[in-house]
Design a protein around this motif. Structure first.
Motif, mmCIF file in Angstrom:
data_model
loop_
_atom_site.group_PDB
_atom_site.id
_atom_site.type_symbol
_atom_site.label_atom_id
_atom_site.label_comp_id
_atom_site.label_asym_id
_atom_site.label_seq_id
_atom_site.Cartn_x
_atom_site.Cartn_y
_atom_site.Cartn_z
ATOM 1 N N LEU A 226 0.816 -1.221 0.000
ATOM 2 C CA LEU A 226 0.000 0.000 0.000
ATOM 3 C C LEU A 226 0.851 1.274 0.000
ATOM 4 N N GLY A 227 2.176 1.107 0.038
ATOM 5 C CA GLY A 227 3.061 2.271 0.063
ATOM 6 C C GLY A 227 3.004 3.016 1.386
ATOM 7 N N ALA A 228 2.662 2.297 2.467
ATOM 8 C CA ALA A 228 2.536 2.944 3.787
ATOM 9 C C ALA A 228 3.729 2.659 4.688
ATOM 10 N N GLN A 229 4.872 2.230 4.093
ATOM 11 C CA GLN A 229 6.015 1.801 4.914
ATOM 12 C C GLN A 229 6.601 2.919 5.774
ATOM 13 N N ASP A 230 6.403 4.185 5.380
ATOM 14 C CA ASP A 230 6.922 5.295 6.200
ATOM 15 C C ASP A 230 6.192 5.380 7.534
ATOM 16 N N GLN B 293 -7.740 -4.746 4.117
ATOM 17 C CA GLN B 293 -8.706 -3.778 4.641
ATOM 18 C C GLN B 293 -8.263 -3.218 5.989
ATOM 19 N N ALA B 294 -7.744 -4.090 6.853
ATOM 20 C CA ALA B 294 -7.322 -3.660 8.196
ATOM 21 C C ALA B 294 -6.158 -2.671 8.115
ATOM 22 N N VAL B 295 -5.185 -2.960 7.252
ATOM 23 C CA VAL B 295 -4.041 -2.039 7.109
ATOM 24 C C VAL B 295 -4.516 -0.731 6.479
ATOM 25 N N GLY B 296 -5.408 -0.824 5.496
ATOM 26 C CA GLY B 296 -5.959 0.373 4.863
ATOM 27 C C GLY B 296 -6.625 1.289 5.883
ATOM 28 N N ARG B 297 -7.426 0.683 6.776
ATOM 29 C CA ARG B 297 -8.107 1.453 7.838
ATOM 30 C C ARG B 297 -7.110 2.095 8.772
ATOM 31 N N ALA B 298 -6.183 1.265 9.289
ATOM 32 C CA ALA B 298 -5.236 1.740 10.304
ATOM 33 C C ALA B 298 -4.300 2.806 9.759
ATOM 34 N N ALA B 299 -3.943 2.698 8.473
ATOM 35 C CA ALA B 299 -2.975 3.631 7.884
ATOM 36 C C ALA B 299 -3.645 4.862 7.278
ATOM 37 N N SER B 300 -4.994 4.913 7.350
ATOM 38 C CA SER B 300 -5.767 5.974 6.677
ATOM 39 C C SER B 300 -5.490 5.963 5.175
ATOM 40 N N LYS B 301 -5.459 4.750 4.618
ATOM 41 C CA LYS B 301 -5.239 4.600 3.171
ATOM 42 C C LYS B 301 -6.323 3.681 2.591
ATOM 43 N N GLU B 302 -7.576 4.009 2.915
ATOM 44 C CA GLU B 302 -8.688 3.157 2.475
ATOM 45 C C GLU B 302 -8.787 3.069 0.955
ATOM 46 N N ARG B 303 -8.557 4.187 0.268
ATOM 47 C CA ARG B 303 -8.702 4.172 -1.194
ATOM 48 C C ARG B 303 -7.635 3.290 -1.834
ATOM 49 N N ALA B 304 -6.389 3.430 -1.370
ATOM 50 C CA ALA B 304 -5.297 2.588 -1.893
ATOM 51 C C ALA B 304 -5.591 1.114 -1.620
#
Length: 294
Positions: A51-55, A134-145
């Motif tokens: 999801l590109g949320a590694q930062d 879905q869980a990572v999308g929610r937690a990272a605020s990256k639902e669209r990605a």
């Protein structure tokens, strides 16, 4: 009472306005700070990178070995032996973990500290992979990605399953052996390995029990697998394929008789094989190719 000239008063007001103005973006920035994440489970960590949320990743457990960058993240220990202090020191906003992570008392401490804890149940199926995304999308605020990634992965999964179902012929009997340390174990029903074998269009050579059992001569003779599936780590632990084939229990199987074919022993990286992460459509497709279509 001090009297300010109109010019000085305007200057003061301008300074105050400027100070207030510069404070606003900083405040807004603070509000929009990206959530800090800790992931427990290699498959979940892979989703963060997909999801590109590694930062936003401030810590991972010791099973998080892929991609290579995950190795450099602060480690919070093994997923079933987490320490509250180690986790709290990373100041995460959310911890996304596999359902068997623990101990439970540590997870309760995290919740008491106001940290969101999301446990993803292992059901060994495609919905498990979707829940991780879905869980990572929610937690990272990256639902669209997350939604976009799911659309891509669902399409890949459908394509893989179509190819598997279209394959004619009898599914080969495959046995999964787990031999990372100590005595080797074989996989029965209700295991990630059992699910993977089925998804790839093969049949688990063992049934009638759930979980893992020691690999015995009786079990191997009764299972009569045509192919043995194991992890690359397991093959390395015993000292290579030639050493693996020397085990007396293995020599009682049809797989051993076919060992010269290069198709009787298939091994994959443990996390890739059993992680139920975003690589799963590709893993199942490759397994189908090697176990069934070869």
């Amino acid at each position: 009472m001090a009297h300010h000239s109109p010019h000085r008063r305007a200057l003061l007001q301008g300074t105050v306005a400027l100070a207030a103005g510069s404070a606003l973006p900083a405040f807004a920035q603070g509000q929009a700070r990206a959530p800090r994440l800790v992931t427990v489970g290699g498959g979940i960590t892979e989703v963060v990178y997909a999801l590109g949320a590694q930062d936003q990743l401030v810590g991972t457990d010791t099973t998080s070995l892929y991609p290579a960058a995950a190795l450099a993240t602060p480690k919070v220990g093994y997923m079933r032996q987490l320490s509250a202090e180690g986790l709290l020191s990373l100041r995460p906003d959310a911890v996304i973990a596999q359902g068997d992570a623990g101990p439970p008392v540590v997870l309760d401490q995290l919740r008491s500290a106001g940290i969101k804890v999301d446990l993803i149940e292992a059901t060994h199926d495609w919905p498990e992979v979707r829940r991780k995304v879905q869980a990572v999308g929610r937690a990272a605020s990256k639902e669209r990605a997350a939604q976009e990634l799911l659309t891509t992965l669902d399409a890949q999964w459908e394509q893989t399953q179509r190819r598997v179902k279209a394959h004619p012929g009898t599914p080969p009997r495959v046995l999964f052996v787990l031999a990372h340390s100590g005595s080797p174990m074989v996989a029965g029903e209700a295991t990630a390995a059992n699910a993977l074998i089925g998804f790839a269009g093969a049949r688990n050579a063992l049934s009638g029990f759930k979980g893992y059992r020691p690999m015995t001569a009786e079990a191997m003779a009764a299972a009569a697998p045509e192919v043995i599936l194991t992890t690359t780590q397991g093959i390395e632990a015993v000292g290579g394929e030639a050493t693996f084939w020397r085990r007396p229990e293995v020599q009682l199987t049809p797989a051993w008789q076919r060992r010269g074919s290069g198709r009787a022993l298939v091994h994959l990286d443990a996390l890739e094989l059993l992680g139920f992460g975003p690589r799963m459509p590709g893993v199942v497709s490759g397994l189908h190719q090697r176990l069934v279509a070869a």
